[in-house]
Write an enzyme that holds these catalytic residues in place. Structure first.
Site: not given
Ligand code: ARG
Length: 460
Positions: A158, A279, A285, A292
């Site tokens: 979980h 970024s 970043k 992804e």
């Protein structure tokens, strides 16, 4: 080169220009040229073997086809939409090169059994390459798992801290999934390795063909038993895409973990600069674009699987032009899959593991609570009662903002008099993982043994 239709005889009016483009597949099926030529050469050799072509005719055809392959590979071949598909473009060029003999190649054959053969040959080859990439990825996982066999991390259920595990053990979960994927592809490859040629348009051919001869030349295990089935079904392509969808599902889940782990909040790993991007606005970043994207591309493959299933679902026997729509989903599945495997196999060895962060995280969340319960069970307490006792101890820790191993023996004894000094050993992370010492367990020595076994299973 003449762009005359190879099927023009019964027509009096030309094809509508838009319809010509609408029905053509050459822009994408030219990818199959090598397999189309390979199949044609074998077909011509079989025709010579049974006496339908003379040896000289066969030689001219084979030589012409080999030259065409070179022209294509050197970028000198001109493809024509008017010639519709890869098959008729190559056949037209053959006749242009060697004259009337070229027109004999299509004897006892149809584009229907030709395309069904081409895709099988192509997929068989692609599966070999996918298998090689999978082995490379599995090796990278085995190496990392071996290096991280002792690295303790929190295991989750979980997404809540559950029990300590080792990073090596965690990585080997992924290799098990990928091994099953690998076997699915090989299984699918075996089933598809049966030859449609000889089915011709749908019912077979009246020439004295020797299908086993052609099959042997092309490396097929068997010849298709039924001509109608041979030209019509694309279940093998669906099966391949289903295996691809499962593999992408696994890579997508793995990607999700890489994304989480490389966040500042988890800080379990750092992906190398070579596999991340920055970024344009936020200077700090470092984005995990590669995992992804793999996660995102998974959706495309699911879509292709649905496309192919839907493509087949209402087709009457035998061949229908609908089947031409099998190629783009299949090709994109292959490109996406190979790209994803390649980038994963390259990226895994560059991952930097933040062992201290993993350890710190494993200490939190009462990850050794189950070990304490098991300890009580070993002292004769029924498991349900042990569960209750440890639950109370955890509650006490939450209220007093401490960890289980901060409790002194006196307090421990207030929960159960059976708890002794030896409890502290079983509450350590090392004690917890080492205790799970069986095949499939997280103990470091089990992880090392599993890595060894994994290496032995890669080539089976
Ligand atoms: N381009 C076709 C396909 O991909 C080749 C077979 C066409 N056969 C036919 N009779 N129109 O399926």
């Amino acid at each position: 080169m003449s762009q005359e239709k190879l099927w023009g005889g019964r027509f009096t009016a030309p094809t509508d220009a838009f319809v010509e483009a609408f029905t053509a597949s050459v822009e994408f099926d030219q990818r199959l040229y090598k397999y189309d030529i390979q199949g044609s050469i074998a077909h011509a050799q079989m025709l010579a073997h049974v006496g339908v072509l003379t040896p000289d005719e066969c030689n001219q055809i084979v030589q012409g086809l080999n030259e065409i392959q070179q022209e294509i590979e050197q970028g000198k071949f001109e493809w024509f939409i008017a010639l519709e598909d890869v098959h008729m473009n190559i056949e037209s060029r053959l006749t242009q090169k060697i004259g009337a003999v070229g027109k004999k190649l299509h004897t006892g054959r149809s584009r229907n059994d030709q395309i069904a053969t081409d895709i099988r040959l192509y997929l068989r080859d692609e599966i070999e390459q996918i298998n090689t990439e999978l082995i490379r990825l599995l090796n990278a996982l085995a190496n990392l798992a071996e290096a991280e066999a002792d690295t303790i991390m929190p295991g989750f259920t979980h997404l809540q801290t559950a029990q300590p595990t080792t990073f090596g053990h965690h990585l080997l979960a992924w290799s098990e999934m990928l091994l099953r994927d690998k076997s699915r592809f090989l299984d699918c490859s075996k089933r598809m390795n049966t030859m449609p040629l000889g089915a011709a348009a749908l019912a077979g051919t009246s020439y004295p063909i020797d299908r086993n001869y052609t099959a042997k030349l092309l490396g097929f295990d068997t010849v298709a038993e039924n001509s109608l089935d041979a030209v019509s079904d694309r279940d093998f392509a669906i099966e391949f895409t289903a295996a691809a969808a499962l593999l992408m599902m696994h890579l997508s889940r793995f990607s999700e973990e890489l994304v989480l782990w490389s966040s500042a909040q988890f800080n379990f790993i750092e992906l190398s600069d070579a596999f991340t991007t920055g970024s344009s606005i936020m200077p700090q970043k470092k984005n995990p674009d590669v995992p992804e994207l793999v996660r995102g591309k998974t959706g495309r493959i699911y879509g292709h699987l649905t496309s192919l299933l839907t493509l087949m679902k209402s087709q009457p026997l035998a061949y229908n032009k609908d089947n031409q729509e099998d190629k783009e989903p299949l090709f994109d599945t292959i490109d996406t899959l190979k790209g994803s495997l390649r980038v994963f196999a390259d990226m895994i060895p560059t991952i930097q593991v933040r062992r201290e962060s993993m350890r710190t995280a494993a200490k939190q969340g009462f990850s050794t609570a189950t070990d304490l319960a098991d300890y009580l069970v070993r002292k004769g307490v029924p498991f349900r009662d042990a569960h209750e006792i440890v639950g109370k101890a955890v509650q006490y820790c939450i209220q007093n903002q401490c960890e289980l191993d901060n409790l002194n023996l006196e307090i421990f004894k207030s929960f159960s008099p059976l708890i002794n000094e030896d409890v502290y050993e079983i509450l350590t992370l090392e004690g917890s993982v080492a205790a799970r010492n069986h095949i499939g367990g997280t103990a470091p020595n089990q992880v090392r043994a599993a890595v060894e076994r994994l290496r032995g299973r890669l080539y089976r």
